[in-house]
Scaffold this motif. Sequence first.
Motif, PDB file in Angstrom:
ATOM      1  N   ASP A   1     -22.990  -2.863 -23.983  1.00  0.00           N
ATOM      2  CA  ASP A   1     -23.435  -1.710 -25.239  1.00  0.00           C
ATOM      3  C   ASP A   1     -24.115  -1.179 -24.977  1.00  0.00           C
ATOM      4  OD1 ASP A   1     -23.409  -0.658 -27.466  1.00  0.00           O
ATOM      5  OD2 ASP A   1     -24.237  -2.272 -28.714  1.00  0.00           O
TER       6      ASP A   1
ATOM      7  N   GLU B   1     -22.867  -8.142 -24.381  1.00  0.00           N
ATOM      8  CA  GLU B   1     -22.596  -8.855 -25.209  1.00  0.00           C
ATOM      9  C   GLU B   1     -21.188  -9.971 -24.858  1.00  0.00           C
ATOM     10  OE1 GLU B   1     -20.605  -5.813 -27.515  1.00  0.00           O
ATOM     11  OE2 GLU B   1     -22.365  -5.196 -28.533  1.00  0.00           O
TER      12      GLU B   1
ATOM     13  N   GLU C   1     -26.122   1.028 -26.582  1.00  0.00           N
ATOM     14  CA  GLU C   1     -26.327   1.749 -27.896  1.00  0.00           C
ATOM     15  C   GLU C   1     -24.534   2.466 -28.668  1.00  0.00           C
ATOM     16  OE1 GLU C   1     -29.680   4.685 -27.647  1.00  0.00           O
ATOM     17  OE2 GLU C   1     -30.973   2.651 -27.632  1.00  0.00           O
ATOM     18  N   GLY C   2     -23.696   1.736 -28.423  1.00  0.00           N
ATOM     19  CA  GLY C   2     -22.945   1.806 -29.253  1.00  0.00           C
ATOM     20  C   GLY C   2     -21.805   2.642 -28.373  1.00  0.00           C
ATOM     21  N   ILE C   3     -21.806   2.819 -26.646  1.00  0.00           N
ATOM     22  CA  ILE C   3     -20.738   2.837 -26.165  1.00  0.00           C
ATOM     23  C   ILE C   3     -20.859   1.577 -25.022  1.00  0.00           C
ATOM     24  CG2 ILE C   3     -20.250   4.269 -24.244  1.00  0.00           C
ATOM     25  CD1 ILE C   3     -22.392   6.285 -25.229  1.00  0.00           C
ATOM     26  N   LYS C   4     -19.379   0.815 -25.344  1.00  0.00           N
ATOM     27  CA  LYS C   4     -18.892  -0.281 -24.512  1.00  0.00           C
ATOM     28  C   LYS C   4     -18.217   0.081 -23.252  1.00  0.00           C
ATOM     29  CE  LYS C   4     -19.139  -2.557 -29.340  1.00  0.00           C
ATOM     30  NZ  LYS C   4     -20.281  -2.726 -29.123  1.00  0.00           N
TER      31      LYS C   4
END
Length: 86
Positions: A26, A10, A28-31
Motif C-alpha cells: 500500500d 499488507e 498511501e491508498g495505491i496498492k
Amino acid sequence: MCLAIPGKLENITSELDEVFRIGSVDFEGIKKEVNLALVPEAKIGDYILVHVGAAIGIINEEEAKKTMDALKLMGEDLELESDSPM
C-alpha cells in the motif's frame, strides 16, 4: 537517478518458497503487487522501499513517512514549475 518509493506490505499474495514471494504493498491508498525476493526477511506490516516493482529494502515507519512527505513536496514543486509561463 533512481527513486525508491516507501510502502507498507499488507499481505503475501504468492509464495514459491521463503525467498520468492510477491506481496501487496500500500502506497498511501495505491496498492501494487511487488516482488519481495531481495528482502526475504520482510513481513506483513513492514515498510519497504520499492524500485521498479521490486522491494529493495526495509525501513521504519517514521522514515517511510518522512520520505513520502519529501516526495509529495517534490511533486508539488514540479507542478508549480510546469504551470509557470515560459
